[in-house]
Design an enzyme around this catalytic site. Structure first.
Site, PDB file in Angstrom:
ATOM      1  N   SER A 189       0.861  -1.186   0.000  1.00  0.00           N
ATOM      2  CA  SER A 189       0.000   0.000   0.000  1.00  0.00           C
ATOM      3  C   SER A 189       0.898   1.237   0.000  1.00  0.00           C
ATOM      4  O   SER A 189       1.756   1.375  -0.870  1.00  0.00           O
ATOM      5  CB  SER A 189      -0.948  -0.025   1.197  1.00  0.00           C
ATOM      6  N   THR A 190       0.746   2.132   0.973  1.00  0.00           N
ATOM      7  CA  THR A 190       1.512   3.374   1.011  1.00  0.00           C
ATOM      8  C   THR A 190       3.013   3.098   0.991  1.00  0.00           C
ATOM      9  O   THR A 190       3.528   2.340   1.799  1.00  0.00           O
ATOM     10  CB  THR A 190       1.169   4.172   2.278  1.00  0.00           C
ATOM     11  N   HIS A 241      -2.352  -1.250  -3.529  1.00  0.00           N
ATOM     12  CA  HIS A 241      -3.536  -0.412  -3.339  1.00  0.00           C
ATOM     13  C   HIS A 241      -3.394   0.838  -4.201  1.00  0.00           C
ATOM     14  O   HIS A 241      -2.508   1.660  -3.982  1.00  0.00           O
ATOM     15  CB  HIS A 241      -3.680  -0.006  -1.871  1.00  0.00           C
ATOM     16  N   MET A 256      -0.428   1.004   5.174  1.00  0.00           N
ATOM     17  CA  MET A 256      -1.280   1.130   6.354  1.00  0.00           C
ATOM     18  C   MET A 256      -2.372   0.071   6.322  1.00  0.00           C
ATOM     19  O   MET A 256      -2.738  -0.437   5.270  1.00  0.00           O
ATOM     20  CB  MET A 256      -1.891   2.526   6.407  1.00  0.00           C
ATOM     21  N   ASP A 266      -4.361  -5.373   5.415  1.00  0.00           N
ATOM     22  CA  ASP A 266      -4.545  -6.212   4.235  1.00  0.00           C
ATOM     23  C   ASP A 266      -3.337  -7.130   4.075  1.00  0.00           C
ATOM     24  O   ASP A 266      -2.197  -6.698   4.196  1.00  0.00           O
ATOM     25  CB  ASP A 266      -4.711  -5.337   2.988  1.00  0.00           C
TER      26      ASP A 266
END
Length: 349
Positions: free
Chosen positions: A169-170, A196, A289, A292
């Site tokens: 993600s991030t 993501h 974050m 997942d």
């Protein structure tokens, strides 16, 4: 309280972003700027905790702003820009932006309020940002293939895994680029990626990775086969499922459902890949974050596969790796600089 500077050439956007951010009571907008030049001046004077940044601005664009601010006063920056399907978004991430949120339109429109939930989730996670990791990535660009073939040379034999599944993600785009750029074309495994990312960006992301690596990278489409040396990127708005048909592993896509919190979903991809590849799968969870990937990695372990998590010291946000580690789903914790080596070892040993 997160002291924030908004840099955007649209007066409507500046006011709307200010309203949304301050609605939490946890963010204070200490200033706004109409272009990159004014933004730099105010950033150096006010020393904000975070910055929202448009990319397409007069006088000084967002990428130039990022080059300067990250060199002289590193600050968490979230890009909020209408430049959809534009490689400048990935350039901004490469230059040190933490994350990005696409504006729904260039026009002054109430549609901008549709960003509120995503904006606040990303902003309220900024207190967990590892700024040192971002700075290190800026001064240590990916090793290019021609520089490392001998260093990573291993026997060209079939290894213990047939596929690698990566969730992020991030901070993920630059981490994924680094890992893939350090893998040789004959690595011998198929690679699946769930990053993501909103719709409209994953194709550009895949095209950019394809230029930076020796592997064949593309945005996944229904019917694509998982092949050695190929990388399939789950498209924004969809999660990736694997199917076994006449000894070939192919891809199908599931559109985001109301109950899906993270899309593309690492959990859905990991779970599906574990059912197909069993103990011949390596699952990797990178920076990001949320949680997942934790349940999916557990399924990989249950089927006898191997699992890795990115280490705290290199994660931009340690949320996803930490959740997986604490959940007991991780075999080994590895800094970003060593993940490509781990893939090669498992693929060829």
């Amino acid at each position: 309280m997160i002291r924030t500077l908004i840099v955007d050439d649209s007066a409507y956007s500046r006011q709307t972003l200010k309203t949304m951010l301050e609605s939490t009571g946890e963010v204070q907008v200490i200033g706004t700027a109409r272009d990159g030049e004014e933004g730099l001046k105010k950033a150096f004077e006010m020393k904000p905790d975070a910055i929202t940044l448009d990319l397409d601005m007069p006088k000084m664009d967002g990428c130039t702003f990022l080059r300067i601010i990250m060199k002289y006063q590193p600050t968490p920056v979230i890009v909020v820009s209408a430049r959809k399907e534009d490689l400048n978004v990935f350039k901004a991430l490469e230059l040190g932006a933490v994350d990005f949120i696409p504006k729904p339109t260039n026009a002054a429109s109430p549609a901008l309020y549709s960003l509120r939930d995503d904006l606040l989730i990303k902003f309220l996670a900024l207190d967990t940002i590892n700024l040192r990791s971002i700075q290190k990535r800026l001064i240590e660009p990916p090793i290019m293939l021609s520089d490392k073939v001998e260093h990573y040379a291993l026997p060209r034999t079939s290894g213990q895994i047939k596929a690698v599944a990566i969730g992020a993600s991030t901070g993920g785009p630059s981490a994924i680029q680094k890992i893939l750029s350090e893998l040789p074309a004959d690595v011998g495994v198929g690679i699946l990626v769930s990053q993501h990312m909103p719709p409209g960006f994953t194709q550009s992301f895949a095209e950019r990775l394809d230029r930076y690596t020796a592997l064949q990278v593309k945005e996944a489409e229904p019917g694509d086969h998982v092949r050695p040396g190929n990388v399939l990127i789950a498209p924004g708005g969809y999660s990736m499922l694997l199917n076994l048909d006449e000894n070939k592993v192919s891809v199908s896509l599931v559109r985001k459902r109301p109950q899906d919190r993270y899309v593309p979903s690492a959990d859905i991809m990991f779970d599906s890949a574990a059912k197909i590849f069993g103990d011949r799968l390596l699952g990797i969870i990178l920076t990001g974050m949320g949680n997942d990937g934790t349940e999916g990695l557990a399924e990989i372990k249950k089927k006898g596969g191997k699992t890795l998590a990115e280490a705290l010291e290199t994660s931009v946000i340690f949320g996803m790796p930490r959740e997986a580690i604490e959940g007991g789903s991780v075999d080994k914790i590895v800094p970003l600089s060593k993940i490509s080596r781990e893939i090669i070892v498992w693929a060829r040993s």
